[in-house]
Design a protein around this motif. Sequence first.
Motif, PDB file in Angstrom:
ATOM      1  N   ASP A   1       0.871  -1.172   0.000  1.00 38.51           N
ATOM      2  CA  ASP A   1       0.000   0.000   0.000  1.00 38.51           C
ATOM      3  C   ASP A   1       0.911   1.226   0.000  1.00 38.51           C
ATOM      4  O   ASP A   1       2.116   1.105  -0.251  1.00 38.51           O
ATOM      5  CB  ASP A   1      -0.936  -0.014   1.213  1.00 38.51           C
ATOM      6  CG  ASP A   1      -2.265   0.682   0.918  1.00 38.51           C
ATOM      7  OD1 ASP A   1      -2.261   1.654   0.148  1.00 38.51           O
ATOM      8  OD2 ASP A   1      -3.301   0.253   1.457  1.00 38.51           O
ATOM      9  N   ALA A   2       0.368   2.370   0.326  1.00 40.55           N
ATOM     10  CA  ALA A   2       1.180   3.586   0.355  1.00 40.55           C
ATOM     11  C   ALA A   2       2.293   3.443   1.396  1.00 40.55           C
ATOM     12  O   ALA A   2       2.126   2.730   2.391  1.00 40.55           O
ATOM     13  CB  ALA A   2       0.302   4.788   0.684  1.00 40.55           C
ATOM     14  N   PRO A   3       3.445   4.092   1.182  1.00 44.14           N
ATOM     15  CA  PRO A   3       4.529   4.016   2.170  1.00 44.14           C
ATOM     16  C   PRO A   3       4.029   4.329   3.576  1.00 44.14           C
ATOM     17  O   PRO A   3       3.257   5.266   3.780  1.00 44.14           O
ATOM     18  CB  PRO A   3       5.508   5.091   1.679  1.00 44.14           C
ATOM     19  CG  PRO A   3       5.286   5.145   0.202  1.00 44.14           C
ATOM     20  CD  PRO A   3       3.809   4.932   0.025  1.00 44.14           C
ATOM     21  N   GLY A   4       4.439   3.495   4.529  1.00 43.25           N
ATOM     22  CA  GLY A   4       4.000   3.680   5.905  1.00 43.25           C
ATOM     23  C   GLY A   4       2.672   3.032   6.220  1.00 43.25           C
ATOM     24  O   GLY A   4       2.090   3.286   7.281  1.00 43.25           O
ATOM     25  N   PHE A   5       2.178   2.163   5.326  1.00 41.96           N
ATOM     26  CA  PHE A   5       0.870   1.543   5.566  1.00 41.96           C
ATOM     27  C   PHE A   5       0.880   0.610   6.770  1.00 41.96           C
ATOM     28  O   PHE A   5      -0.161   0.328   7.362  1.00 41.96           O
ATOM     29  CB  PHE A   5       0.383   0.800   4.318  1.00 41.96           C
ATOM     30  CG  PHE A   5       1.063  -0.516   4.043  1.00 41.96           C
ATOM     31  CD1 PHE A   5       0.454  -1.715   4.387  1.00 41.96           C
ATOM     32  CD2 PHE A   5       2.303  -0.565   3.416  1.00 41.96           C
ATOM     33  CE1 PHE A   5       1.062  -2.931   4.120  1.00 41.96           C
ATOM     34  CE2 PHE A   5       2.920  -1.772   3.142  1.00 41.96           C
ATOM     35  CZ  PHE A   5       2.301  -2.962   3.500  1.00 41.96           C
ATOM     36  N   VAL A   6       2.061   0.117   7.146  1.00 45.89           N
ATOM     37  CA  VAL A   6       2.172  -0.703   8.351  1.00 45.89           C
ATOM     38  C   VAL A   6       2.239   0.221   9.559  1.00 45.89           C
ATOM     39  O   VAL A   6       3.065   1.137   9.615  1.00 45.89           O
ATOM     40  CB  VAL A   6       3.419  -1.607   8.282  1.00 45.89           C
ATOM     41  CG1 VAL A   6       3.658  -2.305   9.616  1.00 45.89           C
ATOM     42  CG2 VAL A   6       3.246  -2.643   7.176  1.00 45.89           C
ATOM     43  N   HIS A   7       1.364  -0.008  10.511  1.00 47.77           N
ATOM     44  CA  HIS A   7       1.234   0.877  11.677  1.00 47.77           C
ATOM     45  C   HIS A   7       2.121   0.385  12.817  1.00 47.77           C
ATOM     46  O   HIS A   7       2.029  -0.778  13.232  1.00 47.77           O
ATOM     47  CB  HIS A   7      -0.228   0.910  12.129  1.00 47.77           C
ATOM     48  CG  HIS A   7      -0.488   1.811  13.292  1.00 47.77           C
ATOM     49  ND1 HIS A   7      -0.422   3.181  13.204  1.00 47.77           N
ATOM     50  CD2 HIS A   7      -0.808   1.534  14.584  1.00 47.77           C
ATOM     51  CE1 HIS A   7      -0.700   3.714  14.376  1.00 47.77           C
ATOM     52  NE2 HIS A   7      -0.933   2.736  15.238  1.00 47.77           N
ATOM     53  N   VAL A   8       2.990   1.262  13.316  1.00 51.17           N
ATOM     54  CA  VAL A   8       3.852   0.922  14.446  1.00 51.17           C
ATOM     55  C   VAL A   8       3.144   1.305  15.740  1.00 51.17           C
ATOM     56  O   VAL A   8       2.848   2.481  15.977  1.00 51.17           O
ATOM     57  CB  VAL A   8       5.208   1.643  14.346  1.00 51.17           C
ATOM     58  CG1 VAL A   8       6.057   1.341  15.578  1.00 51.17           C
ATOM     59  CG2 VAL A   8       5.949   1.211  13.080  1.00 51.17           C
ATOM     60  N   LEU A   9       2.873   0.304  16.579  1.00 55.80           N
ATOM     61  CA  LEU A   9       2.224   0.559  17.865  1.00 55.80           C
ATOM     62  C   LEU A   9       3.230   1.054  18.898  1.00 55.80           C
ATOM     63  O   LEU A   9       2.985   2.020  19.618  1.00 55.80           O
ATOM     64  CB  LEU A   9       1.568  -0.719  18.384  1.00 55.80           C
ATOM     65  CG  LEU A   9       0.229  -1.128  17.779  1.00 55.80           C
ATOM     66  CD1 LEU A   9      -0.222  -2.448  18.378  1.00 55.80           C
ATOM     67  CD2 LEU A   9      -0.816  -0.060  18.019  1.00 55.80           C
ATOM     68  N   ASP A  10       4.347   0.350  18.987  1.00 56.98           N
ATOM     69  CA  ASP A  10       5.423   0.704  19.904  1.00 56.98           C
ATOM     70  C   ASP A  10       6.671  -0.025  19.436  1.00 56.98           C
ATOM     71  O   ASP A  10       6.675  -0.630  18.362  1.00 56.98           O
ATOM     72  CB  ASP A  10       5.062   0.357  21.359  1.00 56.98           C
ATOM     73  CG  ASP A  10       4.633  -1.101  21.534  1.00 56.98           C
ATOM     74  OD1 ASP A  10       5.320  -1.993  20.985  1.00 56.98           O
ATOM     75  OD2 ASP A  10       3.620  -1.354  22.208  1.00 56.98           O
ATOM     76  N   GLU A  11       7.719   0.003  20.224  1.00 58.42           N
ATOM     77  CA  GLU A  11       8.983  -0.574  19.778  1.00 58.42           C
ATOM     78  C   GLU A  11       8.950  -2.097  19.648  1.00 58.42           C
ATOM     79  O   GLU A  11       9.871  -2.687  19.080  1.00 58.42           O
ATOM     80  CB  GLU A  11      10.114  -0.173  20.723  1.00 58.42           C
ATOM     81  CG  GLU A  11      10.005  -0.743  22.118  1.00 58.42           C
ATOM     82  CD  GLU A  11      11.193  -0.386  22.995  1.00 58.42           C
ATOM     83  OE1 GLU A  11      11.362  -1.038  24.035  1.00 58.42           O
ATOM     84  OE2 GLU A  11      11.940   0.536  22.632  1.00 58.42           O
ATOM     85  N   LYS A  12       7.896  -2.728  20.131  1.00 58.92           N
ATOM     86  CA  LYS A  12       7.802  -4.184  20.059  1.00 58.92           C
ATOM     87  C   LYS A  12       6.656  -4.695  19.191  1.00 58.92           C
ATOM     88  O   LYS A  12       6.551  -5.901  18.962  1.00 58.92           O
ATOM     89  CB  LYS A  12       7.646  -4.772  21.466  1.00 58.92           C
ATOM     90  CG  LYS A  12       8.893  -4.692  22.323  1.00 58.92           C
ATOM     91  CD  LYS A  12      10.025  -5.587  21.811  1.00 58.92           C
ATOM     92  CE  LYS A  12       9.711  -7.057  21.998  1.00 58.92           C
ATOM     93  NZ  LYS A  12      10.866  -7.919  21.570  1.00 58.92           N
ATOM     94  N   HIS A  13       5.795  -3.796  18.704  1.00 68.35           N
ATOM     95  CA  HIS A  13       4.611  -4.258  17.979  1.00 68.35           C
ATOM     96  C   HIS A  13       4.325  -3.411  16.741  1.00 68.35           C
ATOM     97  O   HIS A  13       4.433  -2.180  16.781  1.00 68.35           O
ATOM     98  CB  HIS A  13       3.373  -4.233  18.884  1.00 68.35           C
ATOM     99  CG  HIS A  13       3.484  -5.102  20.085  1.00 68.35           C
ATOM    100  ND1 HIS A  13       4.038  -4.664  21.266  1.00 68.35           N
ATOM    101  CD2 HIS A  13       3.130  -6.402  20.289  1.00 68.35           C
ATOM    102  CE1 HIS A  13       4.012  -5.647  22.155  1.00 68.35           C
ATOM    103  NE2 HIS A  13       3.471  -6.704  21.590  1.00 68.35           N
TER     104      HIS A  13
END
Length: 206
Positions: free
Chosen positions: A65-77
């Motif tokens: 998908d568009a760049p950044g489509f993966v959502h970072v919850l925190d440093e572990k998820h």
Amino acid sequence: MSKIKETIKSEDELREILGTPSKLVENKVITYLDGNCIEFLAKSPFLVMSTANENGACDASPRGDAPGFVHVLDEKHLVIPERPGNKRIDSMRNILTNPSVGLIFIIPGLEETLRINGRAEIIKDEELLQKMEAQGKIPLLGICVEVEECFIHCAKAFKRSKLWDPESWTNQKNLPSPAKILSEHAKIPNQEVQKLLQESYTKRLY
């Protein structure tokens, strides 16, 4: 009967032939997403996710998908939105019985990739999924990955393949026809397959 005459049976045999990794390679793995990894994810529009079921049968599936489509919850998820697909749900069925996953993130034009290994679960948290809305559509589900390993993979495969070099690409006229392949494998007329693909790509992308 297999035509292969010699196979490797142990890591000792492998090491004897291939040697051992350098200190840089040994020490490059971290167990969380630092600022560098988060920046990489923010600029990546594409990943490949590897899964296996409880019997070890493997699958590799692209996500994009568009760049950044993966959502970072925190440093572990991190969370990968589940966009509309072909409804085989191979990856998610595997995750239900074996949560181990491997991810390779790619940025067009960059020859190094980011690899993340971890454990996944399928989520339906509406508040979280709303943050991954695209083209006015909120994903119905997401795949949350708990990071266990994270590291940069070297560029040798991309350099050897010249993947980002347009001069190395096969002429469009000589590319394999996905519609023809699907038609012959699924025993459905080629024209019907082309119509189905076009409808899927134009009407069910999100």
